[in-house]
Write an enzyme that holds these catalytic residues in place. Structure first.
Site, PDB file in Angstrom:
ATOM      1  N   HIS A  55     -19.469 -53.887 -53.374  1.00 37.00           N
ATOM      2  CA  HIS A  55     -20.118 -54.805 -54.314  1.00 37.00           C
ATOM      3  C   HIS A  55     -21.234 -55.595 -53.637  1.00 37.00           C
ATOM      4  O   HIS A  55     -21.129 -55.975 -52.468  1.00 37.00           O
ATOM      5  CB  HIS A  55     -19.102 -55.754 -54.963  1.00 37.00           C
ATOM      6  N   ASP A 172     -18.918 -60.172 -46.840  1.00 31.39           N
ATOM      7  CA  ASP A 172     -18.173 -59.712 -48.009  1.00 31.39           C
ATOM      8  C   ASP A 172     -19.136 -59.723 -49.194  1.00 31.39           C
ATOM      9  O   ASP A 172     -19.396 -60.777 -49.763  1.00 31.39           O
ATOM     10  CB  ASP A 172     -16.980 -60.628 -48.245  1.00 31.39           C
ATOM     11  N   GLU A 206     -17.714 -58.133 -58.650  1.00 30.26           N
ATOM     12  CA  GLU A 206     -16.400 -58.027 -58.027  1.00 30.26           C
ATOM     13  C   GLU A 206     -15.785 -59.387 -57.768  1.00 30.26           C
ATOM     14  O   GLU A 206     -14.572 -59.564 -57.908  1.00 30.26           O
ATOM     15  CB  GLU A 206     -16.522 -57.240 -56.710  1.00 30.26           C
ATOM     16  N   GLU A 207     -16.599 -60.369 -57.399  1.00 28.91           N
ATOM     17  CA  GLU A 207     -16.068 -61.678 -57.024  1.00 28.91           C
ATOM     18  C   GLU A 207     -15.422 -62.412 -58.201  1.00 28.91           C
ATOM     19  O   GLU A 207     -14.660 -63.351 -57.995  1.00 28.91           O
ATOM     20  CB  GLU A 207     -17.171 -62.550 -56.421  1.00 28.91           C
ATOM     21  N   ASP A 227     -14.409 -52.823 -48.508  1.00 32.24           N
ATOM     22  CA  ASP A 227     -14.465 -54.282 -48.655  1.00 32.24           C
ATOM     23  C   ASP A 227     -13.885 -54.919 -47.403  1.00 32.24           C
ATOM     24  O   ASP A 227     -13.477 -54.220 -46.474  1.00 32.24           O
ATOM     25  CB  ASP A 227     -13.696 -54.721 -49.907  1.00 32.24           C
TER      26      ASP A 227
END
Length: 323
Positions: A55, A172, A206-207, A227
């Site tokens: 992501h 990330d 995604e978060e 990830d």
């Protein structure tokens, strides 16, 4: 990519940067209606296709209210503690452009509050953003174009050290995206053709939990999410090796696919360890929960992400007669 602000909801620029890189690599891609990227490297056969996903969106914040004192009440984008926001520099993206500022505790000065500085709770209600502008009240802030709902990007502050370490916010998952692009480059430069089509997916939410829910195609049989791992007491992850996630908070991952990853790591002498996460979810979770192909019949031509099986590992059975 670290230099491009991309909190969830503000990902256009980083998406186009990844698209430009895909163009340089000679990889065909398309954008979904929401703005996620679906790239494809053709194989000898179109299916059962494989997929790899990471992501491009990051954690961030959003303006909850413009306060009477000219500061901004903020709420998080994604799941992270205000403890790690205290002191962070960032940019508020308003209708009139970006404004710099600092996220501070409500009681930030020891000269003023003495021991109360260390006694205040850890909460997003206990922090505020101070804008680097001559503002004394709510009216002054609104004149800058800043208003409720504006997105705040947190500075990454990257450091590339001589010993090879990279230290930064938002690794990330921009580190994962970089790994995927490097793998794609290697494949495109190799004269061999993959056995099946491989989809390379770059998600944008995604978060906040919905990353891969709308980017898969029905032909995908197995998908790997790249990830970050969490190295902490009680976890088996390690900073100096690959972690193969056996389960997260949504449940176990596919037995066949995880076993194959372990086998590949051993055969290629890749340092690895397995781990189970109680409070972790990723693009894999959102893809499984969405069940994007659940309406398709079970047949040799209808492969679903939930099976996560590859033809080289299957045992012939009645359900999959053509494996």
């Amino acid at each position: 990519m670290l230099g491009i602000a991309s909190p969830t909801g503000y990902t256009d620029e980083v998406v186009w940067e990844v698209c430009r890189e895909l163009g340089r690599l000679g990889v065909d891609y398309e954008l979904t209606r929401r703005g996620a990227i679906r790239a494809r490297i053709p194989g000898d056969e179109p299916r059962p296709a494989r997929a790899v996903v990471a992501h491009v969106d990051t954690l961030g914040a959003q303006v909850k209210a413009v306060k009477d004192n000219g500061r901004l009440e903020v709420v998080p984008i994604g799941h992270w503690s205000s403890r790690f926001a205290e002191g962070a520099r960032g940019t508020v993206f308003s209708e009139k452009g970006g404004w710099r500022g600092t996220i501070l505790p409500l009681k930030a000065s020891g000269h003023t509050f003495n021991e109360e500085v260390d006694e205040q709770p850890v909460s997003w209600r206990q922090v505020e953003m101070r804008i680097d502008a001559r503002v004394r009240n709510r009216h002054d802030v609104l004149k800058l174009g800043i208003d409720v709902g504006d997105i705040i990007a947190i500075d990454p502050q990257p450091e590339f050290l001589d010993n090879g370490f990279i230290v930064s916010r938002h690794l990330d998952d921009k580190a994962g995206v970089a790994v995927m692009l490097a793998a794609m480059k290697a494949i495109m430069e190799d004269p061999q053709t993959p056995t099946v089509d491989t989809y390379w997916l770059f998600t944008i939410a995604e978060e906040v939990g919905s990353g891969a829910s709308s980017v898969l195609v029905p032909d995908v049989a197995s998908m790997i999410t790249v990830d970050n791992g969490t190295t902490a007491p009680g976890q088996n992850s390690d900073e100096f090796g690959v972690t193969i996630a056996m389960a997260d908070q949504t449940g176990p991952f596919d037995f066949h696919l995880t076993r194959k990853l372990v086998k590949l790591a051993r055969e290629e002498d890749i340092r690895f360890q397995k781990d189970v996460f109680r409070y972790y979810r990723s693009d894999s979770a959102s893809a499984l929960e969405a069940g994007p192909t659940s309406a398709l019949p079970w047949s040799p031509s209808a492969w679903t992400p939930a099976t996560a099986m590859s033809a080289s590992m299957c045992t012939p059975c009645a359900r999959w007669p053509s494996c």
